[in-house]
Design an enzyme around this catalytic site. Structure first.
Site, mmCIF file in Angstrom:
data_model
loop_
_atom_site.group_PDB
_atom_site.id
_atom_site.type_symbol
_atom_site.label_atom_id
_atom_site.label_comp_id
_atom_site.label_asym_id
_atom_site.label_seq_id
_atom_site.Cartn_x
_atom_site.Cartn_y
_atom_site.Cartn_z
ATOM 1 N N ASP A 64 19.808 -1.802 5.524
ATOM 2 C CA ASP A 64 18.524 -2.451 5.757
ATOM 3 C C ASP A 64 18.166 -3.459 4.676
ATOM 4 O O ASP A 64 17.476 -4.440 4.942
ATOM 5 C CB ASP A 64 17.422 -1.401 5.919
ATOM 6 C CG ASP A 64 17.519 -0.715 7.292
ATOM 7 O OD1 ASP A 64 18.202 -1.240 8.181
ATOM 8 O OD2 ASP A 64 16.912 0.349 7.469
ATOM 9 N N TYR A 74 12.240 1.061 12.925
ATOM 10 C CA TYR A 74 11.879 2.013 11.868
ATOM 11 C C TYR A 74 10.912 1.429 10.849
ATOM 12 O O TYR A 74 10.907 0.238 10.597
ATOM 13 C CB TYR A 74 13.126 2.458 11.109
ATOM 14 C CG TYR A 74 13.555 3.869 11.466
ATOM 15 C CD1 TYR A 74 12.717 4.943 11.199
ATOM 16 C CD2 TYR A 74 14.775 4.116 12.059
ATOM 17 C CE1 TYR A 74 13.106 6.241 11.513
ATOM 18 C CE2 TYR A 74 15.167 5.404 12.384
ATOM 19 C CZ TYR A 74 14.328 6.460 12.109
ATOM 20 O OH TYR A 74 14.717 7.732 12.425
#
Lengths: 669, 669
Positions: B319, B403
């Site tokens: 990420d 997320y």
């Protein structure tokens, strides 16, 4: 009419004391505890269900349970008194090698005359403490522990200290002035039986053999020591730049609580219990009308110390069994121990002489903002949905001699339960020769050694996940074979095995092992799994004492992380019923597991052991910033979606925060 | 004059963009990032020390560092621009197999035309989605991942979903409507290159082999699916019994902050940094005038999924490296993301076209009451001393597709630092045939499988414990031999070994292993140990992917808990510099360790890897209650006593709590 889960109230306790005194008329009793004997599940379970259905049935009998010494007879007994019929229904002798717990009154009483005792005076004199100097001496009465599998008398040992001789201030930190001897007292014989001298040469003892012959040096036992104070009156130069922080609940708390300590908050419904042994207990915990846990409690804590040099190798406390979680509970005060809008619960205890003592505010309950509960931002639209987590905190604080333990159960709006433990207070210290070091601990001040030790807790979880019949499953993450179904070797899955027979097992970090409590009779319609709760465990080091040691034998509970047993009424104590001076865990989880009961789809109990292995930092002295441990219970397959989806979003209108802009920095470096 | 640690300000960024565009005049650029190149430690270190000494020296040069695609040339480059001299000082090509990160603009742009693409339209038609129905389709642009050690083009894959066809509400939860195919787009060739179909037969695939031939069933891809909404407007029947909870700081916050984000609070002094890759960074952290940490940051996170069935075996996100912690930072809003008296920090970014974008409030800072910091009650006198813990919270929240990650650094008054990570947002879902289950995940709704996955974080700790030369020691608790010096077998000690050469090692629960960062040149006068900080690590499961897999090769950082390396300027990224589509960790901790540098009494970096292995609960859907991870840095031998001993005691006068008495319970069951 008290609720069957209410503590015995002062009137009931007084009545029980009356019956007991009458039964032993003319004898001097030392009462350890009298408290409610919780009704058997076979009676209480149906009562609670009928109550919730709005069709109450007759309550189970109110039974007072107590234990005490008959001092003249040097005997210990347990007693059961039916408070409905005012009949003594059972009396059982507690025979050697078992002993009742120690208590603070006992220690305080002995301290009133110990400085007149010739043995103690002689030892003090050897330390150069005579006459007026004796007035600064203080001692901590300790559990005697056990190091032999033989029956011994009821003893107490005293760790010797001094208040700061320069001030003799009553709040002076005595642990800065340890004295190198341990008087041993026989409680029932009412006399000091010996003085044990402590080894103080640190690593030299280990290199050259323990040397107790350099006792002349003790003549200067307090020379060179320095005060190290924590009490606010004794700490000069406090910080002045901390600004007030107030919690306002203009509409009051979101909880309700009734006279029987029935609490309702954010779909939770439970009863707050209190007893002298475990302290705070949560009973009959429901969420949104569904049963989750029958009973939640901290069952035991073992605190073994790592210095093997006699006599301090004896230091191994069972703080709940040897003293009592409820007995040691602080009276909490407004604005100090909690913040916000607070409900306090009192605890009713019986003093050794039979007086009923109501301790005010032994439990506090309040709400807390706990940051964000869930958030999602749709990155396409930048629309954010954010919900804050409100928690309900039930807190109790124990003082066990030098140490403090803060136990708090947290409930949240996503049906999570968390037990938070904070260890604070003062590390237990012992004398070490000036300039020496010891591998058994940390020198935290001149002549002061803070010894390495462990705190192994056991939390007892009596589940009732949608009913009494539950199972425990163990989940490990494993990789799948690297084959045509897993062409790049990336596959991993969660495996499940059920515990069929009562047993103990351990955490496994590498496989992400976790434990669930499930009800196999009720399947989640979407996931296909049985409804359940997951235990978010604390995978920590277990008891260091190796197999074959008495230390290990008496704290079997501290040797595995997880224990699954079949429920048995009154089997509450992981480390055994009578831990004080025990050589073996009797009536604890090891014996429960040894029954080899079926625990699959049965009325079961899950016990979790975890703890701190504490090599004291000097930063833990003279008082220790909290060390925090947490374990959680999280719904898992219990609902059909996030149970907190209906919590209103977090808004400025509701939360009333304040934005600050640049503040001038004073550029102090 | 900006401070050398200030982010590039909008004027500087604009100037840098101008130089870059001028350098590639006439070419279409896709700028990924431009940000401050932090000065080398050899320049910045002396500058910071001189500044604190009140004798400032000339600041290091301001360097802008950027990377971008030259779209026409299908090439990627890095550029360095000296903003003092306005000179481009270096340009380096980023050659295959390395790729620059993806970005949200890219994904959004492709989505504007993907529903006109014949390949995608064909696949949608096979799912029974044509004409008007296409208007509800949505997709998440994903990093393509890597599963071969060969050089491949710059790709992006799209996970396909639909808004609720019944409402087409823009905030409808698309993850309730997964579609079973993955369009693959070549970014530089600007075209969809293929459609990958997903296996949807759950455990039947595993039993019978993966079956992609039953594609006719996809014609009803959305049939039987049900909306599962989290957005407040779409959730009816919210709770109404939560009362307001406000935090008031009548005298304002206890911190100060200046224009250069220099924060001072409770003896702490540090600078708040922000960059597109790591987001929030803490620089030059001092406590009470002593250096502690040079730089603290979250370095990387790898998110591999456990379903090995192609094409979803590719799902493995870095990420930070693939997208960017700062790039994904939410703009936080008052009263929603924090509570109390809040200071917000902005972040300056460059958009692909060169526009400078200031994101408001990407970091928030506020104080929080965090319960009790220390307490002791003298049981003889019942005098209690209790001090509350105030923490300073620096929080940033990332949205990476489905997320959310909430990162918060907590500083307290006992010189503790804690990194708290909360995972929330929506679990990544994929299509599964109705009525089937899969061992690779949890069915969370009709036709919706939430796949098992991991989040392995790396936190990068660049210490400066009383200076630049530090060491790492590893501590294990071991029992001592059961002999005459340990007569009852109760002895245990804390052992210590130093890490001499750069290396990686793991946690060990059984031995209570912990790691310290120490300065061997400065000995604590009381304990005799070098001054240091202890890492309170998170001993969790590591990367599941086994040796030999590309997944493991690209995330070596996720295979050990602890890494000790010698500091090297700009070596910030645990998982490598260019993670997007990487087959191997290049420039990450594994290579740093492989240098076999001396790390004893050197300028070192400690990296800690830990994470969540997430087998989704249905309770995590449609949005996940936070799962919390914490790691801490605690002074250990750094001070000569509890550094919070001078915090004023907790009093009602200061805290203004409110006691509630019995409230009537409404006795709803």
């Amino acid at each position: 009419m008290p609720h069957p889960l209410d503590q015995l109230n002062p009137e009931e306790l007084q009545r029980a004391v009356g019956h007991l005194k009458n039964y032993h008329k003319g004898k001097q009793l030392h009462i350890k505890n009298i408290h409610l004997e919780e009704p058997p599940k076979s009676l209480l379970g149906p009562y609670l269900q009928a109550e919730k259905a709005g069709k109450p049935i007759a309550p189970p009998p109110r039974i007072a349970y107590g234990y005490y010494y008959i001092m003249d007879d040097k005997k210990a007994e347990e007693i059961w008194i039916d408070l409905d019929t005012n009949q003594i229904t059972k009396v059982v002798m507690v025979a050697l090698p078992q002993h009742l717990p120690m208590d603070q009154d006992e220690a305080n009483h002995i301290e009133t005359f110990m400085y007149d005792d010739p043995l103690v005076l002689g030892a003090l004199k050897e330390c150069g403490i005579e006459g007026e100097a004796i007035k600064t001496v203080a001692s901590d009465g300790w559990m005697y522990g056990c190091d032999e599998i033989t029956s011994v008398s009821r003893h107490m040992m005293f760790l010797m200290y001094s208040r700061d001789p320069k001030t003799n201030h009553p709040e002076s930190n005595i642990y800065a002035f340890p004295l190198p001897f341990v008087p041993v007292y026989d409680i029932l014989e009412k006399k000091f039986v010996r003085i044990d001298w402590c080894a103080t040469s640190g690593d030299d003892d280990d290199a050259n053999g323990i040397n107790y012959t350099t006792r002349q040096k003790y003549k200067f036992a307090l020379e060179g020591h320095q005060a190290s104070e924590y009490y606010p009156d004794l700490v000069p130069n406090k910080r002045t730049d901390l600004k007030p922080y107030n919690v306002l609940q203009p509409e009051g708390p979101s909880f309700t609580v009734d006279e029987s300590n029935l609490v309702q908050w954010q779909k939770w419904r439970f009863r707050v219990g209190f007893n002298p042994r475990e302290g705070l207990v949560l009973h009959d915990v429901d969420y949104d009308g569904r049963r989750t846990f029958y009973r939640l409690s901290v069952s035991e804590m073992a605190v073994p110390y790592g210095d093997p040099r006699p006599p301090l190798h004896r230091k191994m406390a069972f703080d709940f069994g040897d003293v009592g979680g409820g007995k040691c509970a602080n009276e909490l005060s407004l604005g100090c121990d909690c913040l916000g809008t607070i409900k306090y619960f009192d605890g009713h205890l019986v003093e050794p002489n039979g007086n009923v003592l109501t301790r005010k505010g032994v439990i506090c309950m309040h709400e807390q903002d706990d940051g964000i509960l869930w958030k999602h931002t749709n990155y396409r639209t930048e629309a954010a949905a954010v919900v804050r987590r409100r928690i309900l905190v039930l807190q109790t604080i124990l003082t066990v001699g030098n140490y403090e333990y803060i136990f708090a159960w947290h409930l949240d709006q996503a049906a999570n339960i968390q037990l938070e433990i904070r260890a604070t207070g003062i590390v237990s210290t012992q004398a070490i020769d000036h300039g020496k070091r010891s591998r058994y601990g940390t020198v935290v001040g001149p002549g002061v050694l803070a010894t390495s030790h462990q705190h192994i807790f056991s939390v007892r979880i009596d589940p009732a996940i949608d009913g009494n019949k539950n199972s425990v499953s163990v989940h490990d993450t494993v990789i799948t074979p690297w084959d045509e179904r897993n062409p790049k070797g990336t596959g991993f899955i969660n495996t499940k095995r059920y515990i069929d027979e009562s047993s103990a097992f351990d955490a496994n970090i590498a496989s992400n092992r976790y434990v669930k409590i499930v009800n196999e009779n009720k399947i989640n319609p979407i996931t296909g799994n049985p409804v359940g709760f997951k235990l978010a465990a604390a995978p920590t080091a277990l008891l260091m004492a190796p197999p074959g040691t008495v230390a290990r034998s008496r704290a079997a509970f501290a040797t595995h992380h997880f224990w699954v047993t079949k429920h048995k009424d009154n089997e509450f104590y992981a480390g055994g019923v009578w831990t004080n001076q025990s050589a073996k865990e009797v009536g604890g989880v090891q014996e429960a597991v040894n029954r080899r009961d079926n625990v699959r789809n049965e009325d079961i109990v899950l016990w979790h052991s975890f703890g701190l292995t504490h090599h004291p930092r000097i930063e833990d002295y003279p008082v220790m910033p909290v060390e925090v441990l947490k374990v959680g219970l999280h719904p898992n397959d219990f609902f059909t979606e996030n149970p907190a989806i209906d919590v209103p979003p977090s808004t400025q209108q509701f939360n009333r925060s304040v934005e600050v802009f640049q503040t001038r920095s004073c550029h102090r470096m």
